[in-house]
Design an enzyme around this catalytic site. Structure first.
Site: not given
Ligand SMILES: *Cc1c(COP(=O)(O)O)cnc(C)c1O
Length: 409
Positions: A310, A341-342, A370
């Site tokens: 992230r 290595c970035e 994530y």
């Molecule tokens: C990624 C995603 C979510 C979840 O998003 P959050 O921000 O983690 O709640 C829900 N619906 C769709 C279609 C997504 O692509």
């Protein structure tokens, strides 16, 4: 992170000192609190009690089978965006009538599987996708429930790489295209148009964009004169990463939705990921080297951007918390980096951080969403372990990938 906090200068996950875990398990690893997961889900359920929504956990935010299993036990459904996620949701025991299939690029194979598994709703994002589903449904002599994803042209105030609701983005259909597609679907014998869906982005902490979205949906429902069985409001509810950042006020959101639902008998679907799992985990890592260079102090961790993407991907900030707190401070800025290595393999720059040395352990906070799900084998590094704490117990919920497995693939 109510269940992950400092107690007498020791960072504890529920009743266990994180330092103890760091000595048992090989670092780096993700460490989850089961209680925090349960509390988050319950808080969401309680806040939306009067709406009685279907809460479909967004599997892409975290797809650990044991965690999915816990969510299933509490009654969660799933929002999936690939055949892999669909099969994982099923494996976790989530019933098909609680699964929605989203995504802008579903393949024929994926649609086949969604039809075969009889998911509740396929949220479509283009006319060609609708035609393909109709063809597959016809061959199977079935009638398939679909929803259309609307692009409301509203952007949540969030990082541009996690914003999805603007008309320049690839997601959903504009209002005009939405209305035209509704008419076409009416004539298709193998499709039932049951849903309208939106998802404007992630990590939205302000209620305003959601308010606007509800207004747009209201307008479009009036224009279609369709009594949608499902209104899928997506996910996106934000959490607190920074000290002064307030999480999304879901009670206020519930009030807005209650008002919005007057004179409607639609079922609300939510697809939250981050809000349920974000603050459930820390990433525990060891300091390999401390290196002074050009007047800066670099702290090189054994966790890298391949383990937690992230910061590199979205400029995201994860607070760094030492497993043992002391009151002696270091002078100047220190930069926490990984071993990859970035140059983008950096986590954060901290001021007035406590004194630390090589061999000490730190944690990166709020990495449940994530985190693991975005990790990779970059630099031929194995996927790291995931540990779950419940009370005074701890166990591995995903084993660290073995070097043998990594090298042979
Ligand atoms: C990624 C995603 C979510 C979840 O998003 P959050 O921000 O983690 O709640 C829900 N619906 C769709 C279609 C997504 O692509």
């Amino acid at each position: 992170m109510k269940h992950i906090r400092l107690r007498k200068n020791n960072l504890c996950v529920e009743n266990i000192a994180a330092l103890k875990l760091a000595k048992i398990y090989k670092t780096p690893f993700y460490c989850y609190s089961l209680r925090q997961l349960q509390d988050n889900y319950q808080a969401l359920k309680d806040s939306f009690k009067s709406i009685n929504p279907l809460i479909c956990f967004s599997i892409k935010s975290n797809s650990n089978i044991k965690l999915l299993n816990e969510l299933k036990k509490m009654g969660a459904g799933a929002d999936v965006v690939s055949v892999g996620e669909l099969l994982k949701a099923k494996k976790a025991g989530i019933k098909s009538n609680k699964i929605v299939f989203s995504g802008v690029g579903k393949t024929e194979e994926e649609i086949h599987m969604a039809v075969r598994k009889r998911v509740l709703l396929i949220n479509v994002e283009s006319e060609n996708e609708v035609n393909l589903i109709n063809k597959i449904a016809k061959r199977a002599s079935r009638k398939i429930a679909i929803g259309i994803r609307l692009n409301p042209n509203i952007t949540g105030k969030t990082h541009k790489k996690i914003s999805t609701g603007g008309k320049q983005e690839k997601f959903g259909l504009t209002q005009n295209d939405f209305l035209n597609l509704c008419k076409k679907i009416k004539k298709m014998k193998n499709l039932n148009l049951e849903g309208i869906s939106v998802h404007i982005g992630s990590q939205i902490t302000n209620i305003e964009p959601f308010k606007k979205v509800l207004m747009v949906i209201n307008k479009i429902i009036k224009k279609t004169q369709i009594n949608f069985k499902f209104i899928d409001l997506g996910g996106g509810m934000g959490i607190s990463y920074l000290k002064n950042e307030k999480p999304m006020n879901i009670k206020q959101y519930a009030k807005l939705i209650n008002k919005f639902l007057k004179n409607k008998d639609s079922k609300i679907i939510f697809e939250p990921g981050r809000f349920i799992i974000g603050n459930v985990a820390i990433l525990i890592s060891k300091i390999i080297y401390i290196k002074k260079s050009a007047g800066k102090r670099f702290v090189v961790l054994d966790a890298g951007m391949n383990d937690l993407m992230r910061p590199a991907l979205y400029d995201a900030y994860h607070q760094i918390i030492p497993l043992k707190k002391t009151n002696k401070l270091l002078k100047g800025n220190i930069e926490f980096v990984g071993p990859i290595c970035e140059s983008s393999d950096r986590f954060s720059t901290e001021k007035k951080f406590q004194k630390i040395k090589e061999g000490d352990y730190i944690s990166l906070a709020n990495v449940g969403a994530y985190g693991m799900s975005l990790s990779s084998n970059y630099n031929t590094r194995p996927f790291i372990a995931e540990i779950m704490v419940s009370g005074s117990k701890h166990k591995v919920i995903r084993k660290r990938q073995s070097l043998k497995n990594l090298v042979n693939n």
